[in-house]
Design a protein around this motif. Structure first.
Motif, PDB file in Angstrom:
ATOM      1  N   ILE A  79      43.301  31.794  59.586  1.00 53.71           N
ATOM      2  CA  ILE A  79      44.178  32.357  58.560  1.00 53.71           C
ATOM      3  C   ILE A  79      43.651  33.675  58.005  1.00 53.71           C
ATOM      4  CG2 ILE A  79      45.132  30.127  57.880  1.00 53.71           C
ATOM      5  CD1 ILE A  79      43.264  30.122  55.474  1.00 53.71           C
ATOM      6  N   GLN A  80      42.367  33.982  58.253  1.00 57.72           N
ATOM      7  CA  GLN A  80      41.845  35.238  57.697  1.00 57.72           C
ATOM      8  C   GLN A  80      41.506  36.283  58.756  1.00 57.72           C
ATOM      9  OE1 GLN A  80      37.905  34.841  55.875  1.00 57.72           O
ATOM     10  NE2 GLN A  80      37.778  32.734  56.580  1.00 57.72           N
ATOM     11  N   THR A  81      41.736  35.974  60.052  1.00 58.80           N
ATOM     12  CA  THR A  81      41.371  36.943  61.096  1.00 58.80           C
ATOM     13  C   THR A  81      42.117  38.265  60.935  1.00 58.80           C
ATOM     14  OG1 THR A  81      42.962  35.821  62.517  1.00 58.80           O
ATOM     15  CG2 THR A  81      40.645  35.345  62.887  1.00 58.80           C
ATOM     16  N   LYS A  82      43.382  38.206  60.513  1.00 56.08           N
ATOM     17  CA  LYS A  82      44.159  39.443  60.388  1.00 56.08           C
ATOM     18  C   LYS A  82      43.608  40.358  59.296  1.00 56.08           C
ATOM     19  CE  LYS A  82      47.968  37.151  59.487  1.00 56.08           C
ATOM     20  NZ  LYS A  82      49.354  36.791  59.135  1.00 56.08           N
ATOM     21  N   TYR A  83      42.814  39.787  58.363  1.00 55.38           N
ATOM     22  CA  TYR A  83      42.251  40.599  57.287  1.00 55.38           C
ATOM     23  C   TYR A  83      40.830  41.077  57.602  1.00 55.38           C
ATOM     24  CZ  TYR A  83      46.011  38.244  54.713  1.00 55.38           C
ATOM     25  OH  TYR A  83      47.215  37.744  54.312  1.00 55.38           O
ATOM     26  N   LEU A  84      40.221  40.536  58.653  1.00 49.13           N
ATOM     27  CA  LEU A  84      38.804  40.824  58.918  1.00 49.13           C
ATOM     28  C   LEU A  84      38.585  42.101  59.712  1.00 49.13           C
ATOM     29  CD1 LEU A  84      37.543  37.210  59.666  1.00 49.13           C
ATOM     30  CD2 LEU A  84      37.128  38.557  57.626  1.00 49.13           C
ATOM     31  N   GLY A  85      39.647  42.648  60.262  1.00 47.42           N
ATOM     32  CA  GLY A  85      39.507  43.915  60.967  1.00 47.42           C
ATOM     33  C   GLY A  85      39.325  43.756  62.466  1.00 47.42           C
ATOM     34  N   ARG A  86      39.611  44.835  63.166  1.00 46.71           N
ATOM     35  CA  ARG A  86      39.598  44.816  64.627  1.00 46.71           C
ATOM     36  C   ARG A  86      38.194  44.598  65.189  1.00 46.71           C
ATOM     37  NH1 ARG A  86      41.999  49.677  68.414  1.00 46.71           N
ATOM     38  NH2 ARG A  86      41.619  48.676  70.417  1.00 46.71           N
TER      39      ARG A  86
END
Length: 817
Positions: A698-705
């Motif tokens: 759920i937090q991968t999209k916020y962790l950056g490329r």
């Protein structure tokens, strides 16, 4: 696994790949596990084994009290039953003796009452002095507990417990004491122990139970869940004890026993996880919703643990072994193995061979980046891919993903809105059926999305609540079913925030990462002896006892909170949201992350138990001589069941309160939870890994490329083990949900919805504008009005002052009309 790019020949590579794909060595690894990080043979359930749950009720410092209970019983028993043993009595004689004990409980002398209570506790413990084996103790304990319940002992104990809770003298004495010990809570511990034994023994169903015992179980279950005790369920009395203890007004309360009894009471009255699943299936049928795509309990039980990501230290060791000539070729070390941000980790759980034999990564083209540690190696062009295997070899591969994908109606609406804007130039609101003007591929996409559309019970409840709020007159009064969860929520509602804060305070005090502070609550009141240890052996024994005591408290609180969240979510979504929001506001998210910010492998494999002192072993067998070496060695178990159980429960709680809540997901990101959670993947247990991966997803999209790029193995594990949402762009961060917005507004809107729900359903004294008005003159004048007594004496004066002396301007009244 590591894909060897510097091979001697293509044929060697094809041969090795074929062997790996056949699963020859992989199956062997799976069954045996590696030496350093084996697969944990852990079966998750509502509780541990029955004997383990009984043994955790008692601290090791309470061991001398077993013989004390026996002595008081035998002293009284021999005075009334000459020359016979308890087992030799007929059932009628046993009932008569229990009735005599029940009468003796009502004496005013406190010491005499305590002696009688200890004799009852000895009966509940299974008259162990007359037994030869642990099985006999458990048999007679069960027999006696049902007898005690049948004779009404529980109700008598409840009255005594209420007296002890309200005993202001004991409370003020304990507050003034500089150090509190076991002796300050003797009466409470005896009463709570009997009640716990009764609740736990009757709760557990055995194969050979008679119809009478089954009827007694249902009656006790209904009794505990109903507001029969001072107009509230029994659990609320225990919650009151918890808040009183945490407010420092009663520091002598034995909190471990209170929490264990509270957890087992909630488990008994509301039901465990399998009963929850059955209730969920039944409610979906009642709401005319399609059945669940799978049984989540069975899916999780059939999952296999994945190898955890390798740490930087392991990679360096692996390269050194290769340089020593273990192989003639130099393999490429994958970038994805650097999953722990090159942090030093004392646990080297991955054998290099586990990586080689993992077929998950064979075809992963995204994992071929060069390790920074190996930049001096000249990389040869990769050989051509091996020929396709014949179809017959596919038998060894898993058939598809473990979970059926799900799509919310909101996702279909969002997809169609985007498509209409792109191809037509306007939208149709919430219409998901009209596909006019859209190209054929969009039709196919919508068809696929609708095939996997999932409507949850929560969505139906929210829609129903909106209708009740908008049309109160049309919809009428809501019929609320009096379920045990509904009765409990109604009782908890006025003080729910206090209960949540108190439980989290206790969890913080019991967490292994917590530092001892002067202002923190003392949870060791029911484990510390009156005389502190003077030898090294006694100190070691007490140290083990204190650590075990804290672990049991964490276990009870984590299981209790999870049960409350799950049952309230099924009963009504806004009841769940109310509890979840209080947990968030009380800093539950950073507290759980702080709990996991430790050497989690060390916590799960902790050996804070002494088998020889566990009940019922200690009352049947002779006590062996304890030495420092035997205490250090501990038991031979691969892991500590209660600690692994607690970890999974806390992860599930974190999942529950953060799911679909972007503001709370951002809290996970802000508190830097990703490295903490990734360390928890070291534990090779499928269920624990699943909930860690859910929290990472759920937090991968916020962790950056860059994070996603350097954690490809974790991303792959998420893809394999976590349920897919077809429209969820979790792996790339292009979703509109990833954009920042006013998170506070999201929580405020949720809070407003919760308050409206609570006001509408539970605030019966509200002066609503929809309250009907009586317009009939005769009816209004005919109503009986209760007037105070003194009004009769001054009635004439009031009439003169308020009526006759006041001029009435009728013309003005008519003009106003």
């Amino acid at each position: 696994m590591e894909v060897p790019l510097l091979n001697d020949s293509n044929s060697n590579r094809q041969k090795s790949l074929a062997q790996e794909r056949d699963g020859f060595s992989h199956q062997q690894k799976d069954s045996e596990g590696s030496m350093e990080s084996p697969n944990l043979e852990f079966e998750y359930g509502d509780t541990d084994s029955f004997t383990a749950e009984l043994s955790e009720l008692y601290s090791y410092t309470e061991e001398p009290e077993f013989s004390l209970n026996r002595d008081y019983f035998e002293e009284d028993f021999k005075n009334h039953v000459k020359g016979r043993r308890w087992m030799e009595l007929s059932i009628e004689e046993q009932r008569a003796y229990v009735m005599r004990l029940l009468d003796a409980l009502e004496v005013t002398d406190r010491d005499k009452r305590l002696k009688v209570a200890r004799a009852i506790l000895y009966l509940a413990q299974g008259v162990f002095d007359e037994c030869d084996t642990e099985t006999d103790v458990l048999y007679w304990s069960r027999h006696n507990v049902f007898l005690l319940y049948d004779m009404g002992i529980f109700t008598a104990l409840l009255e005594l417990l209420s007296m002890e809770i309200d005993n202001n003298q004991a409370c003020s004495s304990a507050v003034r004491k500089p150090a509190i010990s076991l002796a300050d809570s003797t009466e409470l511990r005896v009463l709570l122990s009997i009640m716990y034994l009764m609740v736990e023994t009757i709760r557990v169903e055995m194969e050979g139970d008679s119809p009478e015992r089954k009827a007694a179980r249902e009656a006790f279950k209904t009794e505990l869940g109903s507001p029969l005790y001072n107009g509230e369920p029994f659990a609320l009395l225990l919650f009151t004890m918890v808040t009183k203890f945490c407010s420092m007004n009663a520091p002598h309360f034995p909190m471990k026993k209170v929490l264990l009894l509270l957890w087992k009471t909630i488990l008994f009255t509301l039901g465990g996880f399998e009963e929850l699943q059955e209730m969920k299936v039944g409610m979906r049928e009642q709401l005319n919703l399609p059945p669940l795509p799978e049984d989540s309990i069975k899916v999780v039980r059939n999952m296999r643990a994945a190898s955890p990501p390798a740490s930087a230290m392991e990679l360096i060791e692996q390269q050194q072994q290769q340089k020593r000539g273990r192989r003639s070729r130099r393999p490429l070390v994958k970038q994805d193995s650097l999953d722990t941000y090159n942090e030093r980790d004392p646990f080297k759980n991955d054998d290099a061979r586990d990586e080689e034999d993992d077929p998950e990564d064979v075809d992963s083209g995204i994992e071929g980046e060069v390790d920074p540690l190996d930049r001096d190696v000249i990389i040869q062009p990769p050989p051509p891919p091996p020929p396709l295997r014949p179809p017959t070899e596919r038998v060894s591969f898993p058939k598809g993903l473990p979970w059926a994908p799900k799509v919310r109606e909101k996702d279909i609406e969002h997809f169609l809105e985007t498509s209409r804007n792109k191809f037509i130039g306007f939208t149709l609101g919430n219409d998901i059926d009209t596909l006019v003007g859209l190209p054929r591929p969009i039709h196919e996409s919508v068809k696929t999305l609708k095939q996997h559309k999932y409507v949850s019970i929560a969505e139906v409840q929210i829609k129903r609540e909106e209708e009740l709020q908008q049309c109160p007159m049309t919809m009428g009064e809501e019929e609320v079913e009096e379920t045990p969860a509904e009765i409990l929520y109604l009782g908890m509602l006025p003080s729910l925030s206090q209960y949540v804060i108190a439980l989290l305070k206790l969890l913080l005090a019991a967490a292994p990462t917590s530092k001892a502070k002067t202002d923190s609550i003392n949870i060791l009141a029911d484990v510390l002896p009156e005389e502190m240890p003077i030898t090294v052996l006694q100190s070691m024994k007490l140290g083990i006892d204190v650590n075990r005591h804290k672990e049991i408290i964490v276990k009870a609180i984590s299981a209790l909170l999870l049960l409350l969240l799950k049952h309230f979510k099924l009963n009504h979504i806004y009841q769940f949201e109310y509890v979840a929001q209080h947990l968030v506001f009380a800093n539950c998210i950073p507290l759980i992350l702080k709990f996991f910010n430790q050497n989690i492998m060390s916590y799960i494999s902790a050996k804070n138990s002494i088998c020889a002192l566990d009940f019922p072993h200690c009352v049947v067998h002779e006590m062996p001589e304890l030495t420092a070496e035997s205490l250090e060695a501990g038991d031979s178990n691969q892991f500590c069941w209660r600690n692994l159980f607690s970890c999974i429960n806390l992860l599930r709680i974190l999942n529950k309160i953060t799911k679909w809540k972007h503001s709370r997901t951002m809290m996970l990101v802000v508190f830097k939870s990703a490295p903490i959670l990734k360390r928890a993947l070291k534990v090779k247990q499928a269920m624990m890994q699943l909930y860690v991966l859910k929290l990472l997803k759920i937090q991968t999209k916020y962790l950056g490329r860059q994070w996603r790029k350097s954690n490809m193995k974790t991303m792959s594990a998420i893809y394999q083990k976590v349920r897919h949402r077809l429209n969820d762009d979790w792996a790339y961060g292009n979703d509109i949900d990833a954009r920042p917005w006013d998170f506070q507004a999201e929580e405020c809107a949720l809070r407003e919805s919760i308050e409206k729900f609570n006001t509408r359903r539970y605030d019966k004294n509200q002066n609503s504008e929809f309250t009907p008005v009586d317009n009939c003159l005769q009816s209004v004048l005919g109503q009986r009005v209760d007037l105070p007594e003194d009004f009769h004496y001054s009635y004439e004066m009031w009439l003169e002052r308020e009526v006759f002396s006041q001029p009435i301007q009728w013309e003005g009244l008519l003009q106003a009309q």
